[in-house]
Design a protein around this motif. Sequence first.
Motif, PDB file in Angstrom:
ATOM      1  N   VAL A 555       0.825  -1.203   0.000  1.00  0.00           N
ATOM      2  CA  VAL A 555       0.000   0.000   0.000  1.00  0.00           C
ATOM      3  C   VAL A 555       0.861   1.255   0.000  1.00  0.00           C
ATOM      4  N   THR A 556       1.853   1.313   0.892  1.00  0.00           N
ATOM      5  CA  THR A 556       2.679   2.526   0.990  1.00  0.00           C
ATOM      6  C   THR A 556       3.498   2.755  -0.276  1.00  0.00           C
ATOM      7  N   ARG A 557       4.039   1.678  -0.847  1.00  0.00           N
ATOM      8  CA  ARG A 557       4.838   1.826  -2.075  1.00  0.00           C
ATOM      9  C   ARG A 557       3.976   2.335  -3.220  1.00  0.00           C
ATOM     10  N   TYR A 558       2.760   1.794  -3.318  1.00  0.00           N
ATOM     11  CA  TYR A 558       1.856   2.240  -4.393  1.00  0.00           C
ATOM     12  C   TYR A 558       1.542   3.727  -4.240  1.00  0.00           C
ATOM     13  N   ALA A 559       1.174   4.155  -3.035  1.00  0.00           N
ATOM     14  CA  ALA A 559       0.762   5.544  -2.812  1.00  0.00           C
ATOM     15  C   ALA A 559       1.907   6.511  -3.095  1.00  0.00           C
ATOM     16  N   GLU A 560       3.098   6.157  -2.613  1.00  0.00           N
ATOM     17  CA  GLU A 560       4.260   7.022  -2.841  1.00  0.00           C
ATOM     18  C   GLU A 560       4.613   7.075  -4.333  1.00  0.00           C
ATOM     19  N   ALA A 561       4.581   5.936  -4.995  1.00  0.00           N
ATOM     20  CA  ALA A 561       4.920   5.875  -6.422  1.00  0.00           C
ATOM     21  C   ALA A 561       3.917   6.674  -7.252  1.00  0.00           C
ATOM     22  N   TYR A 562       2.664   6.653  -6.847  1.00  0.00           N
ATOM     23  CA  TYR A 562       1.628   7.394  -7.579  1.00  0.00           C
ATOM     24  C   TYR A 562       1.926   8.896  -7.559  1.00  0.00           C
ATOM     25  N   LEU A 563       2.235   9.436  -6.378  1.00  0.00           N
ATOM     26  CA  LEU A 563       2.493  10.868  -6.267  1.00  0.00           C
ATOM     27  C   LEU A 563       3.778  11.252  -6.997  1.00  0.00           C
ATOM     28  N   VAL A 564       4.782  10.395  -6.955  1.00  0.00           N
ATOM     29  CA  VAL A 564       6.020  10.659  -7.705  1.00  0.00           C
ATOM     30  C   VAL A 564       5.731  10.682  -9.206  1.00  0.00           C
ATOM     31  N   ALA A 565       4.887   9.770  -9.661  1.00  0.00           N
ATOM     32  CA  ALA A 565       4.539   9.722 -11.094  1.00  0.00           C
ATOM     33  C   ALA A 565       3.820  11.001 -11.514  1.00  0.00           C
ATOM     34  N   VAL A 566       2.967  11.540 -10.655  1.00  0.00           N
ATOM     35  CA  VAL A 566       2.294  12.812 -10.964  1.00  0.00           C
ATOM     36  C   VAL A 566       3.327  13.913 -11.155  1.00  0.00           C
ATOM     37  N   GLU A 567       4.277  13.995 -10.222  1.00  0.00           N
ATOM     38  CA  GLU A 567       5.301  15.044 -10.286  1.00  0.00           C
ATOM     39  C   GLU A 567       6.235  14.847 -11.476  1.00  0.00           C
ATOM     40  N   ASN A 568       6.560  13.597 -11.802  1.00  0.00           N
ATOM     41  CA  ASN A 568       7.436  13.322 -12.946  1.00  0.00           C
ATOM     42  C   ASN A 568       6.795  13.735 -14.264  1.00  0.00           C
ATOM     43  N   ASN A 569       5.475  13.806 -14.271  1.00  0.00           N
ATOM     44  CA  ASN A 569       4.757  14.266 -15.458  1.00  0.00           C
ATOM     45  C   ASN A 569       4.414  15.753 -15.356  1.00  0.00           C
ATOM     46  N   ARG A 570       5.229  16.469 -14.579  1.00  0.00           N
ATOM     47  CA  ARG A 570       5.098  17.923 -14.396  1.00  0.00           C
ATOM     48  C   ARG A 570       3.772  18.327 -13.761  1.00  0.00           C
ATOM     49  N   GLY A 571       3.206  17.410 -13.023  1.00  0.00           N
ATOM     50  CA  GLY A 571       1.976  17.726 -12.320  1.00  0.00           C
ATOM     51  C   GLY A 571       2.252  18.319 -10.951  1.00  0.00           C
ATOM     52  N   ILE A 572       1.282  19.050 -10.432  1.00  0.00           N
ATOM     53  CA  ILE A 572       1.376  19.628  -9.084  1.00  0.00           C
ATOM     54  C   ILE A 572       0.374  18.888  -8.207  1.00  0.00           C
ATOM     55  N   ILE A 573       0.808  18.482  -7.019  1.00  0.00           N
ATOM     56  CA  ILE A 573      -0.063  17.706  -6.127  1.00  0.00           C
ATOM     57  C   ILE A 573      -1.002  18.647  -5.377  1.00  0.00           C
ATOM     58  N   PRO A 574      -2.309  18.571  -5.612  1.00  0.00           N
ATOM     59  CA  PRO A 574      -3.241  19.356  -4.799  1.00  0.00           C
ATOM     60  C   PRO A 574      -3.337  18.751  -3.399  1.00  0.00           C
ATOM     61  N   THR A 575      -3.327  19.594  -2.381  1.00  0.00           N
ATOM     62  CA  THR A 575      -3.348  19.134  -1.001  1.00  0.00           C
ATOM     63  C   THR A 575      -4.359  19.961  -0.209  1.00  0.00           C
ATOM     64  N   ASP A 576      -4.305  19.854   1.113  1.00  0.00           N
ATOM     65  CA  ASP A 576      -5.156  20.691   1.947  1.00  0.00           C
ATOM     66  C   ASP A 576      -4.709  22.147   1.923  1.00  0.00           C
ATOM     67  N   GLU A 577      -3.476  22.400   1.440  1.00  0.00           N
ATOM     68  CA  GLU A 577      -2.952  23.765   1.395  1.00  0.00           C
ATOM     69  C   GLU A 577      -2.787  24.298  -0.018  1.00  0.00           C
ATOM     70  N   ILE A 578      -2.990  23.459  -1.016  1.00  0.00           N
ATOM     71  CA  ILE A 578      -2.821  23.871  -2.417  1.00  0.00           C
ATOM     72  C   ILE A 578      -4.058  23.462  -3.232  1.00  0.00           C
ATOM     73  N   ILE A 579      -4.630  24.430  -3.943  1.00  0.00           N
ATOM     74  CA  ILE A 579      -5.691  24.161  -4.916  1.00  0.00           C
ATOM     75  C   ILE A 579      -5.077  24.340  -6.294  1.00  0.00           C
ATOM     76  N   THR A 580      -5.207  23.350  -7.155  1.00  0.00           N
ATOM     77  CA  THR A 580      -4.676  23.483  -8.513  1.00  0.00           C
ATOM     78  C   THR A 580      -5.818  23.601  -9.515  1.00  0.00           C
ATOM     79  N   LEU A 581      -5.574  24.403 -10.552  1.00  0.00           N
ATOM     80  CA  LEU A 581      -6.534  24.566 -11.644  1.00  0.00           C
ATOM     81  C   LEU A 581      -5.872  24.053 -12.912  1.00  0.00           C
ATOM     82  N   GLU A 582      -6.519  23.110 -13.595  1.00  0.00           N
ATOM     83  CA  GLU A 582      -5.941  22.475 -14.777  1.00  0.00           C
ATOM     84  C   GLU A 582      -6.851  22.713 -15.981  1.00  0.00           C
ATOM     85  N   GLN A 583      -6.236  23.200 -17.055  1.00  0.00           N
ATOM     86  CA  GLN A 583      -6.982  23.416 -18.296  1.00  0.00           C
ATOM     87  C   GLN A 583      -7.024  22.110 -19.088  1.00  0.00           C
ATOM     88  N   ILE A 584      -8.220  21.676 -19.450  1.00  0.00           N
ATOM     89  CA  ILE A 584      -8.396  20.476 -20.268  1.00  0.00           C
ATOM     90  C   ILE A 584      -9.354  20.834 -21.402  1.00  0.00           C
TER      91      ILE A 584
END
Length: 901
Positions: A555-584
């Motif tokens: 479980v922990t490896r999957y969750a960590e790998a998922y967030l790293v994959a988002v960042e590796n694709n130039r994504g920003i992780i939305p959190t309780d302190e960050i709201i992201t707006l994405e154009q699609i």
Amino acid sequence: MSTQTVLDPRVVACIAERGFDEFSEVQQRAIPKVLAREHLLLIAPTGTGKTESAMIPVFNQMLSAGAGGGKGFTTLYITPLRSLNRDILRRMEWWCSRLGFTVGVRHGDTTQSERRKQTLSPPDLLVTTPETLQAIYMGRRLREHLKQIRFVILDEIHDLAGTKRGAQMSIALERLVPYAGEFQRIGLSATVGNPEEVARFMTGRRPYTIVEVPVTKHLAITVELTGEKFEDQVKLIRKHIKEGPPTLIFVNTRATAESLGMNLLKDGGIDVHHGSLSRDVRIEAEERFKNGEIRALICTSSMELGIDIGHVDHVIQFGSPREVSRLVQRVGRAGHQIGKISRGTIIASGFDDLAESLVITRRALAGQVEEVVPTYQAGDAIANQIAAMAVEYGEISTDDITSILSGSSISLDAESIVPAIISQLAEHYILRRDGTRVITTGRARKYLSNNLSMIPDERKFPIYDMVSRRTVGSLDESFVVTYLHTGAVFIARGHLWRVLEMEEGKITVEPAKSAEGELPSWEGEQIPVPFAVAREVGALRRTRQFTDYTSDQVVTRYAEAYLVAVENNRGIIPTDEIITLEQIPEGVVINLCAGHQTNEAFGRVISILISARWGTTVGIELDAYRILLRLPREVVAGDVLEIIHGLDPEHLRAILEVALKRTSLFKWKLVQIAKKFGAIDADADYERLSMHRLGELLSMPAIQAETYRELFSRYMDVTHATEIVNGIKEGSITMVLGLPSMIGASGIFSHRDQIPPPTADQAVIATIKHRLAKQEVILVCMNCRKWKVRTIVDRVSDHPVCGHCNARLIAALKPYEEEQYSIANKKTKNTQEKEIERRLIKNANIVLSSGKKAVLVLAAKGVGPDTASRILATWTDGDSLYREILKAERNFIRTHRFWQS
């Protein structure tokens, strides 16, 4: 068992016969409190003996008071469900038969003969529902039996407290006091986050005692990760069932229950239980599990309450339970023996599901259960009870009404609201005023008969499958009004459907091949994810401290790998302190971890402001972690960012109040509440009310105020949306423009709880093939004009020939087009009739060229000669031809209402 020393010997003998070796913790703590005549809220897990904790001391006091002999009801046992009534009755019959008491059950299904019997000879103990208690007050002879009541047990009180049913019942208990005097109130509840408030809901302004035996200290919950394919999930559940003890498998929707059942029933030893199944089928499933005939039962919330199904060793939760209280209630059904641990497993798939499940599990084990908020100041519930009092007494003073209402915690400020509500009721001729007296009217009893329950009456909308040409199910009005629109995808009967048309009280659909590319408008019969859970999911994304939540390395490896994959694709992780707006391409995704109801309020405000500025319609779809705004191309993410930055937190509610008046949701809710006020008849259809009549309802302050109160308490969380906007203003929450990410896309491409059937395309084609083969057609000769035959497509020859002149100029008509042949054969024709003849000749030429294939195409819904020519010009055969036919039928359904007649 020291408690037994103060119990009547007859009760002690029953305890021994029942086989109680020792009292459970809950019984040891509760029985002395009930014997001391304290108002008691008892909070404990299902199966720990809550019912006996209340009834053993109540029976003891009934014996001491010399109850019995048909003098009236001594004890009321109120449950929210008829199925619980059945279970409680069976258990109480055992005790009453030995102690010399009579027991009866009364609800909507009770026979007339049994009702008459209870009126003439009331049972000492009456098991009933909140709604039936309302009916008892209306019976002149029956309500006299209320004078003997000394005890009222409110079972599963947590299920009622937060609803209008609960508000109505709270006042109904106060109406009982003038008959019986002060009686003892005992509430039985699952774990809640605010026991004091629930106790006050039950007792009003009276003192109370709370006995709480936390379920959380006896919980063992694990979260397991499985693949996102349904087959992988089924495989894991199958493994648990095969290797494990008697198991309840909880799912969040009836459709998921059916889909799982379809895959697992063939293994044997498994059954399905949910609210859409008939009562007999549900009872059979309960009994089979209780008797050990099956080892697993797939169920929805229908099994959360305390229905007796025997021993459960393990609970599986399929997907996130969405709420802490839901998980605690469900897992708490397992392992109910003294000293036993309740074991549960959540099977999660995908990052959102996993993170949410981890957070809910942590909160459950820490005892951080959601609060149950009673429905304070519910205007329609109070109006209903004022009308009921007028009928009950014939006439009653406003002071007496206020006094009764003031005893309930639901009516926080009775003195200020009673005059306005009485005026509203008088305006609708439910009652009339004479100075300080309120007098019933002839219309009042009819109004009450139609409004015994505060559960709104909802229409059922049939789901019509355009492929098979048959009705495949129905949808509740609330679902249709709140979530559906043309193009929306939803699930019913385990299949995905796309809405093609919503007209004349019918939803026309086509099978959706998959949820890919679609944002489901509704996630089934889901409980919304609370604000606190969604915020903690956001915090977990930020800290990435997954090991604080689980020791499972997969479980922990999957969750960590998922967030790293988002960042590796130039994504920003939305959190309780960050709201992201994405154009699609579809518009803008706002990634906001705030829960369904907060995102609903926040998203609606943004969509309203965009609509006002650009003069365009904005589509809005959301879940607990993102909002999709479907926008025209000229509106981009930067524009949305600017609008959010310009928001004034104090204006959110006002913006929503103005804008909501134009929505179907507001209109529907307004009409529902107006019915409960008696302003319109109970069977009135909101879709057919004139704008003038709606305007009249909007001019009624009490009705309008209650409409807004319910919308902002049940559908939209304006308080927490304001908190988010304040956070943005103060800088504790940052907004960032980001590239499209896996996290944003998971909302657009997500299909949690939506299970597409395997080989959906082939299933659709097979259905349309079968339907068209059996489609009735009329073959007519356009050469001699003297031959006509009725048949089905399957029986048509490859090249139809006239049975009179042997010509092959044969037109193929649908049954409703038969009259056109007579028109075409008239000697003199007007312009319109000549056009009909021209179309029939074109039809015949198409059949001449393409034979039976043309007949097949012309038999399809909405396909005339022009469309048939286009389909046949594609030179497709086999499945491809049927796809072209389906495309034409779909286009007809979508556009025919715009055609000129």
